[in-house]
Design an enzyme around this catalytic site. Structure first.
Site, PDB file in Angstrom:
ATOM      1  N   CYS A   1      -4.993  10.126  -1.161  1.00  0.00           N
ATOM      2  CA  CYS A   1      -4.085   9.109  -0.596  1.00  0.00           C
ATOM      3  C   CYS A   1      -2.765   9.035  -1.353  1.00  0.00           C
ATOM      4  O   CYS A   1      -1.741   8.637  -0.819  1.00  0.00           O
ATOM      5  CB  CYS A   1      -4.712   7.727  -0.664  1.00  0.00           C
TER       6      CYS A   1
ATOM      7  N   ARG B   1       1.346  -1.753   7.085  1.00  0.00           N
ATOM      8  CA  ARG B   1       1.724  -0.441   6.566  1.00  0.00           C
ATOM      9  C   ARG B   1       2.633   0.320   7.529  1.00  0.00           C
ATOM     10  O   ARG B   1       3.120   1.396   7.184  1.00  0.00           O
ATOM     11  CB  ARG B   1       0.459   0.399   6.282  1.00  0.00           C
TER      12      ARG B   1
ATOM     13  N   ASP C   1       0.816  -1.230   0.000  1.00  0.00           N
ATOM     14  CA  ASP C   1       0.000   0.000   0.000  1.00  0.00           C
ATOM     15  C   ASP C   1       0.846   1.275   0.000  1.00  0.00           C
ATOM     16  O   ASP C   1       0.322   2.366   0.234  1.00  0.00           O
ATOM     17  CB  ASP C   1      -0.911   0.007   1.243  1.00  0.00           C
TER      18      ASP C   1
ATOM     19  N   HIS D   1     -10.988   6.112   6.347  1.00  0.00           N
ATOM     20  CA  HIS D   1     -10.286   7.318   6.806  1.00  0.00           C
ATOM     21  C   HIS D   1     -11.232   8.515   6.749  1.00  0.00           C
ATOM     22  O   HIS D   1     -12.187   8.512   5.958  1.00  0.00           O
ATOM     23  CB  HIS D   1      -9.096   7.623   5.884  1.00  0.00           C
TER      24      HIS D   1
ATOM     25  N   ARG E   1      -7.674   2.962  12.283  1.00  0.00           N
ATOM     26  CA  ARG E   1      -6.228   3.139  12.056  1.00  0.00           C
ATOM     27  C   ARG E   1      -5.596   4.213  12.954  1.00  0.00           C
ATOM     28  O   ARG E   1      -4.380   4.224  13.134  1.00  0.00           O
ATOM     29  CB  ARG E   1      -5.994   3.557  10.598  1.00  0.00           C
TER      30      ARG E   1
ATOM     31  N   GLU F   1       0.136   9.481   1.524  1.00  0.00           N
ATOM     32  CA  GLU F   1      -0.493  10.426   2.441  1.00  0.00           C
ATOM     33  C   GLU F   1      -0.561   9.888   3.875  1.00  0.00           C
ATOM     34  O   GLU F   1      -0.582  10.672   4.829  1.00  0.00           O
ATOM     35  CB  GLU F   1      -1.910  10.728   1.946  1.00  0.00           C
ATOM     36  N   ASP F   2      -0.592   8.565   4.010  1.00  0.00           N
ATOM     37  CA  ASP F   2      -0.759   8.006   5.355  1.00  0.00           C
ATOM     38  C   ASP F   2       0.518   8.029   6.182  1.00  0.00           C
ATOM     39  O   ASP F   2       0.471   7.893   7.400  1.00  0.00           O
ATOM     40  CB  ASP F   2      -1.302   6.575   5.253  1.00  0.00           C
TER      41      ASP F   2
HETATM   42  N1  GLY Z   1      -5.427   0.057   0.883  1.00  0.00           N
HETATM   43  C1  GLY Z   1      -5.212   1.247   1.585  1.00  0.00           C
HETATM   44  C2  GLY Z   1      -5.345   1.076   3.034  1.00  0.00           C
HETATM   45  O1  GLY Z   1      -6.080   0.216   3.458  1.00  0.00           O
HETATM   46  O2  GLY Z   1      -4.724   1.731   3.809  1.00  0.00           O
END
Ligand code: GLY
Length: 256
Positions: free
Chosen positions: A251, A86, A61, A164, A134, A66-67
């Site tokens: 994202c 991630r 991912d 998100h 998350r 952005e995350d």
């Molecule tokens: N596939 C992006 C996420 O779940 O963070």
């Protein structure tokens, strides 16, 4: 105005990215690469310099940059992604952030706090933070503490259904906010001019404002019309392969 954008080319492992929509099928990697290149072209039309990072096969991912970080006008914050697969993406982002920011302008969200940048929406110097699967309470506490220490502010927005925060709500400047689903009636956003996205086009609530233009995903005619009617020049770009992984326009880049 944004001067810079950071993106990361999708890895071949993209096809194994996290999804809550397996019924949409796996992304076509070749098409995803083409769409990523078009996305970069769209950004360039908005007058930003694009830094494109190498793919990271270990992180399916990782094109959703952005995350991994949140960039404000006072500091950059390396996040601590809540999705286990991630989590390592944040430290992979650090060397690039260091090219733009001195060490005393780089902050970190630390365990047990978790936070993903997709849960953060910037409205001037205020940052709305979604409390999601998350991003947890401790991550939000640390994040707001960092903001306040630097003269910025933040507030928590509890999420009910979406992955998100920016899955369902996006600020496109000039007091205009694209809202869908659970965000239509949230008191947090009552003061904005809300552009309500119909349920069947809810994916396209995730548009991005870049220097006066708004990039809208291809295939959502009502959202395209609403954004044009709000006075913006629209650039369309297709994100069908990223949608299969719950990913959208915001994202795929860090804009600052
Ligand atoms: N596939 C992006 C996420 O779940 O963070």
């Amino acid at each position: 105005m944004f001067k810079n954008v950071i993106v990361r080319k999708p890895a071949k492992s993209l096809i194994d990215g996290i999804t809550s929509n397996p019924q949409l099928g796996k992304p076509d990697y070749g098409l995803a690469l083409e769409q990523h290149a078009s996305y970069i072209e769209a950004l360039k039309k908005c007058g930003v310099a694009v830094t494109e990072l190498e793919p990271l096969e270990a992180y399916p991912d990782s094109c959703f940059v952005e995350d991994a970080a949140v960039i404000t006008r006072k500091c950059a914050i390396i996040t601590n992604p809540g999705a286990a697969s991630r989590n390592g993406e944040a430290m992979e982002m650090l060397p690039t952030i260091k090219k733009f920011f001195p060490d005393d302008m780089i902050e970190f969200i630390k365990a047990p706090g978790t936070l993903e940048g997709g849960d953060v929406m910037m409205v001037g110097d205020h940052f709305y933070v979604g409390r999601s699967a998350r991003t947890n309470e401790e991550g939000i506490r640390q994040f707001i503490e960092i903001l306040e220490r630097r003269g910025l502010s933040g507030s928590e927005v509890p999420l009910e259904h979406v992955l998100h925060l920016k899955t369902g709500v996006n600020y496109i400047e000039n007091n205009n906010m694209l809202v869908s689903g659970e965000f239509v009636d949230k008191p947090d956003f009552a003061k904005f001019n809300k552009i309500v996205i119909p349920e069947e086009e809810s994916y396209a609530a995730n548009c991005i404002w870049v220097n006066g233009k708004v990039i809208v995903p291809t295939g959502y005619p009502t959202v395209e019309r609403l954004v044009r009617e709000a006075g913006y020049e629209v650039i369309l770009t297709d994100t069908s392969e990223y949608r299969k992984l719950d990913g959208g326009l915001s994202c795929l880049s860090l804009r600052f």
